[in-house]
Structures are given as structure tokens and as C-alpha cells.
Design a protein around this motif. Structure first.
Motif, PDB file in Angstrom:
ATOM      1  N   ALA A   5       0.816  -1.223   0.000  1.00  0.00           N
ATOM      2  CA  ALA A   5       0.000   0.000   0.000  1.00  0.00           C
ATOM      3  C   ALA A   5       0.846   1.269   0.000  1.00  0.00           C
ATOM      4  CB  ALA A   5      -0.921  -0.002   1.215  1.00  0.00           C
ATOM      5  N   GLY A   6       2.164   1.115   0.032  1.00  0.00           N
ATOM      6  CA  GLY A   6       3.035   2.289  -0.023  1.00  0.00           C
ATOM      7  C   GLY A   6       4.058   2.366   1.089  1.00  0.00           C
ATOM      8  N   LEU A   7       3.953   1.522   2.103  1.00  0.00           N
ATOM      9  CA  LEU A   7       4.896   1.583   3.208  1.00  0.00           C
ATOM     10  C   LEU A   7       6.312   1.236   2.760  1.00  0.00           C
ATOM     11  CD1 LEU A   7       5.464   2.025   6.197  1.00  0.00           C
ATOM     12  CD2 LEU A   7       4.783  -0.352   6.616  1.00  0.00           C
ATOM     13  N   MET A   8       6.458   0.314   1.804  1.00  0.00           N
ATOM     14  CA  MET A   8       7.791  -0.064   1.343  1.00  0.00           C
ATOM     15  C   MET A   8       8.512   1.131   0.748  1.00  0.00           C
ATOM     16  SD  MET A   8       9.840  -2.572   1.338  1.00  0.00           S
ATOM     17  CE  MET A   8      11.474  -2.914   0.711  1.00  0.00           C
ATOM     18  N   GLU A   9       7.802   1.925  -0.017  1.00  0.00           N
ATOM     19  CA  GLU A   9       8.424   3.108  -0.612  1.00  0.00           C
ATOM     20  C   GLU A   9       8.863   4.093   0.468  1.00  0.00           C
ATOM     21  OE1 GLU A   9       5.796   1.493  -1.868  1.00  0.00           O
ATOM     22  OE2 GLU A   9       6.962   0.794  -3.592  1.00  0.00           O
ATOM     23  N   HIS A  10       8.082   4.175   1.543  1.00  0.00           N
ATOM     24  CA  HIS A  10       8.471   5.053   2.652  1.00  0.00           C
ATOM     25  C   HIS A  10       9.709   4.520   3.360  1.00  0.00           C
ATOM     26  CE1 HIS A  10       5.245   7.878   2.331  1.00  0.00           C
ATOM     27  NE2 HIS A  10       4.287   6.988   2.577  1.00  0.00           N
ATOM     28  N   TYR A  11       9.781   3.206   3.540  1.00  0.00           N
ATOM     29  CA  TYR A  11      10.990   2.622   4.133  1.00  0.00           C
ATOM     30  C   TYR A  11      12.214   2.966   3.281  1.00  0.00           C
ATOM     31  CZ  TYR A  11       9.056  -0.433   7.824  1.00  0.00           C
ATOM     32  OH  TYR A  11       8.492  -0.927   8.970  1.00  0.00           O
ATOM     33  N   LEU A  12      12.107   2.767   1.977  1.00  0.00           N
ATOM     34  CA  LEU A  12      13.252   3.001   1.103  1.00  0.00           C
ATOM     35  C   LEU A  12      13.653   4.470   1.108  1.00  0.00           C
ATOM     36  CD1 LEU A  12      12.317   0.691  -1.911  1.00  0.00           C
ATOM     37  CD2 LEU A  12      13.865   0.211   0.000  1.00  0.00           C
ATOM     38  N   ALA A  13      12.683   5.358   1.155  1.00  0.00           N
ATOM     39  CA  ALA A  13      12.997   6.783   1.211  1.00  0.00           C
ATOM     40  C   ALA A  13      13.635   7.149   2.541  1.00  0.00           C
ATOM     41  CB  ALA A  13      11.726   7.604   0.984  1.00  0.00           C
ATOM     42  N   ALA A  14      13.228   6.482   3.603  1.00  0.00           N
ATOM     43  CA  ALA A  14      13.738   6.811   4.940  1.00  0.00           C
ATOM     44  C   ALA A  14      15.198   6.422   5.112  1.00  0.00           C
ATOM     45  CB  ALA A  14      12.890   6.118   6.006  1.00  0.00           C
ATOM     46  N   VAL A  15      15.710   5.526   4.283  1.00  0.00           N
ATOM     47  CA  VAL A  15      17.106   5.096   4.411  1.00  0.00           C
ATOM     48  C   VAL A  15      18.043   6.296   4.346  1.00  0.00           C
ATOM     49  CG1 VAL A  15      18.955   3.794   3.269  1.00  0.00           C
ATOM     50  CG2 VAL A  15      16.686   2.768   3.563  1.00  0.00           C
ATOM     51  N   ASP A  16      17.735   7.251   3.476  1.00  0.00           N
ATOM     52  CA  ASP A  16      18.595   8.433   3.333  1.00  0.00           C
ATOM     53  C   ASP A  16      18.516   9.359   4.542  1.00  0.00           C
ATOM     54  OD1 ASP A  16      19.572   7.735   0.800  1.00  0.00           O
ATOM     55  OD2 ASP A  16      17.777   8.563  -0.170  1.00  0.00           O
ATOM     56  N   HIS A  17      17.564   9.137   5.422  1.00  0.00           N
ATOM     57  CA  HIS A  17      17.343  10.044   6.551  1.00  0.00           C
ATOM     58  C   HIS A  17      17.681   9.395   7.893  1.00  0.00           C
ATOM     59  CE1 HIS A  17      15.226  12.976   3.973  1.00  0.00           C
ATOM     60  NE2 HIS A  17      14.720  11.910   3.356  1.00  0.00           N
ATOM     61  N   ILE A  18      18.332   8.242   7.866  1.00  0.00           N
ATOM     62  CA  ILE A  18      18.648   7.559   9.123  1.00  0.00           C
ATOM     63  C   ILE A  18      19.398   8.461  10.104  1.00  0.00           C
ATOM     64  CG2 ILE A  18      19.975   5.665  10.146  1.00  0.00           C
ATOM     65  CD1 ILE A  18      19.251   3.952   7.774  1.00  0.00           C
ATOM     66  N   PRO A  19      20.368   9.276   9.660  1.00  0.00           N
ATOM     67  CA  PRO A  19      21.063  10.131  10.628  1.00  0.00           C
ATOM     68  C   PRO A  19      20.142  11.116  11.355  1.00  0.00           C
ATOM     69  CG  PRO A  19      22.325   9.986   8.598  1.00  0.00           C
ATOM     70  CD  PRO A  19      20.981   9.368   8.314  1.00  0.00           C
ATOM     71  N   LYS A  20      18.960  11.371  10.807  1.00  0.00           N
ATOM     72  CA  LYS A  20      18.025  12.300  11.448  1.00  0.00           C
ATOM     73  C   LYS A  20      17.183  11.609  12.522  1.00  0.00           C
ATOM     74  CE  LYS A  20      17.774  14.886   7.125  1.00  0.00           C
ATOM     75  NZ  LYS A  20      16.935  15.228   5.949  1.00  0.00           N
ATOM     76  N   PHE A  21      17.219  10.278  12.554  1.00  0.00           N
ATOM     77  CA  PHE A  21      16.501   9.556  13.603  1.00  0.00           C
ATOM     78  C   PHE A  21      17.211   9.786  14.932  1.00  0.00           C
ATOM     79  CE2 PHE A  21      14.579   7.961  10.056  1.00  0.00           C
ATOM     80  CZ  PHE A  21      13.948   6.739  10.150  1.00  0.00           C
ATOM     81  N   GLU A  22      16.467   9.756  16.012  1.00  0.00           N
ATOM     82  CA  GLU A  22      17.107   9.724  17.316  1.00  0.00           C
ATOM     83  C   GLU A  22      17.931   8.450  17.417  1.00  0.00           C
ATOM     84  OE1 GLU A  22      14.250  10.177  20.423  1.00  0.00           O
ATOM     85  OE2 GLU A  22      13.481  12.071  19.643  1.00  0.00           O
ATOM     86  N   ASP A  23      19.059   8.531  18.149  1.00  0.00           N
ATOM     87  CA  ASP A  23      19.980   7.393  18.210  1.00  0.00           C
ATOM     88  C   ASP A  23      19.283   6.096  18.606  1.00  0.00           C
ATOM     89  OD1 ASP A  23      22.012   9.079  17.490  1.00  0.00           O
ATOM     90  OD2 ASP A  23      22.811   9.331  19.513  1.00  0.00           O
ATOM     91  N   ALA A  24      18.352   6.171  19.526  1.00  0.00           N
ATOM     92  CA  ALA A  24      17.679   4.972  20.027  1.00  0.00           C
ATOM     93  C   ALA A  24      16.782   4.327  18.982  1.00  0.00           C
ATOM     94  CB  ALA A  24      16.854   5.311  21.265  1.00  0.00           C
ATOM     95  N   HIS A  25      16.531   5.027  17.873  1.00  0.00           N
ATOM     96  CA  HIS A  25      15.603   4.504  16.869  1.00  0.00           C
ATOM     97  C   HIS A  25      16.297   4.099  15.568  1.00  0.00           C
ATOM     98  CE1 HIS A  25      12.144   5.533  19.322  1.00  0.00           C
ATOM     99  NE2 HIS A  25      12.694   6.715  19.536  1.00  0.00           N
TER     100      HIS A  25
END
Length: 239
Positions: free
Chosen positions: A34-54
Motif C-alpha cells: 500500500a506504499g509503506l515499502m516506498e516510505h521505508y526506502l525513502a527513509a534510508v537516506d534520513h537515518i542520521p536524522k533519527f534519534e539514536d535509540a531509533h
């Protein structure tokens, strides 16, 4: 209502949403479609913006998709790997090992045939990116969970420089293969010991394995283990 919250077009909202989702959220193949996979793939480029615990839990989601979803990892995983930093790739390998530890033997063998072996062989050829020693050391942690494919997995481990890491369970997890494949286990252990540096906290498992390795492994292979143990000050004379 939920999936748009994970869209990085609004980075502040997405960061907070992903932090919550990696902690409490669950995916399914229906959601991926339904689109979650595309969001996962896009989020890979933003991992440094996640809080360390996440950051680690997010990579755990990626590992889970690779091992338990219907999507072929050989299609999408290489594109993820090239965008991850080396330490993130190592974390992903560790998360895969954690899931393998929980899967039944037949499921692990299915995933080995489905994609793991091909992925590993590609990485040894630097496809899609060169395999680092740290990654190779972490990937050695996959083979204790293999059954029918253990020998093939061991051969892949020995095709790249590796090591035991300060804190890992590779040696301990190899124990249930020692009686059935003592020579192969001894060769893998010797190979990894060559790249291991002090301090190494897994050495306390080695004395208990040595009698079983000696019983079935080539003496020259066992000698490599003893020589490397001496280098690491593990006191093999007491074994």
C-alpha cells in the motif's frame, strides 16, 4: 491517514513519526504494497536524522522485511546497501542475525536459497559495494544458524578477511556444529582468529571446544587455532 505521516516532504513530522513507528509500529506485506515499502526506502537516506535509540530498530525493520516478507530482497536490498554507512551496514547484518536466531531451520534454509547465498557471493565481488572486514566479521555470525547449508556458508566466510569482534556470540553459536563438522568449524575459527585483536571476550568458550575440535579436525588446522590463541594470550597450554 497513517502512511502520509511517514513522508519526508515534512521532515519534522516524518522524524517524529518514524521514531514512534520504529519503536511501536509493525509492517505487513499488505501495508508494504500500500506504499509503506516506498516510505521505508525513502527513509534510508534520513537515518542520521533519527534519534539514536531509533536507528537500530529501523534497520531491524529492514532486516525483518528481507527475511520474512514476500518481497525479493535481491531486487531492493542492494539499493539500500549502497546508501548506508559502513556502521549502518554492520548493524543491519547484526539485525539479520538476531532474526535468524528466532526462525525455524526450514525458514532459514529457504532464505539462504532464496537470497542470502546470492547476496553474500555478490558482496564478495563488491556488488553493489565493497564488503568491509567489519561487515564480513558480522556476517560470520549468520552461519551458526544454517543447517544443510552450513558448509557452503563456512566457505563464504573464509573467502574474505574476518575476525571475532570484542563482544559477539559467533564462537559460542558454532558449538552445535562442532561434532558434525569439526574440521570446517576449526577452519572457520582459525580463519577468524587470524584477524582478531585483543581484547576479545569470546576466548573463554574456546577451551571447552578444543577437545571436540581435536577429535575430528586436521591437526594442522588445530595448530592454527593454538598459534593464534598464543598470540592473543589465551594460554592454550592449559587446554
Amino acid at each position: 491517514h497513517v502512511l502520509p505521516l511517514l513522508d519526508w516532504s515534512d521532515q519534522t513530522r516524518a522524524r517524529h513519526s518514524w521514531n514512534a513507528f520504529t519503536a511501536w509500529g509493525r509492517w505487513s506485506d499488505q501495508m508494504l504494497d500500500a506504499g509503506l515499502m516506498e516510505h521505508y526506502l525513502a527513509a534510508v537516506d534520513h537515518i542520521p536524522k533519527f534519534e539514536d535509540a531509533h536507528q537500530r530498530p529501523f534497520l531491524g525493520h529492514i532486516a525483518g522485511i528481507a527475511l520474512t516478507s514476500q518481497r525479493d530482497p535481491l531486487v531492493w536490498l542492494p539499493g539500500v546497501i549502497v546508501r548506508l554507512a559502513e556502521d549502518q551496514r554492520v548493524t543491519l547484518v547484526d539485525k539479520i542475525a538476531e532474526i535468524l536466531d528466532e526462525l525455524p531451520d526450514e525458514a532459514i534454509e529457504h532464505q539462504w536459497t532464496r537470497w542470502i547465498r546470492q547476496y553474500w557471493e555478490d558482496r564478495l565481488l563488491s556488488i553493489p559495494v565493497q564488503l568491509s572486514t567489519d561487515e564480513a566479521a558480522a556476517m560470520a555470525g549468520w552461519i551458526p544458524f544454517l543447517t544443510d547449508s552450513f558448509e557452503a556458508g563456512a566457505q563464504l566466510v573464509m573467502k574474505h578477511p574476518g575476525r571475532f569482534r570484542q563482544h559477539d556470540n559467533v564462537l559460542r553459536n558454532l558449538e552445535h556444529h562442532v561434532d558434525s563438522s569439526p574440521d570446517t568449524c576449526a577452519r572457520v575459527i582459525g580463519h577468524l582468529l587470524r584477524g582478531t585483536e585483543r581484547p576479545w571476550w569470546g576466548g573463554h568458550d574456546l577451551p571447552g571446544l578444543m577437545p571436540r575440535l581435536r577429535a575430528g579436525a586436521e591437526p594442522t588446522v588445530v595448530l592454527v587455532i593454538i598459534e593464534e590463541a598464543m598470540r592473543l594470550d589465551l594460554n592454550p597450554d592449559a587446554w
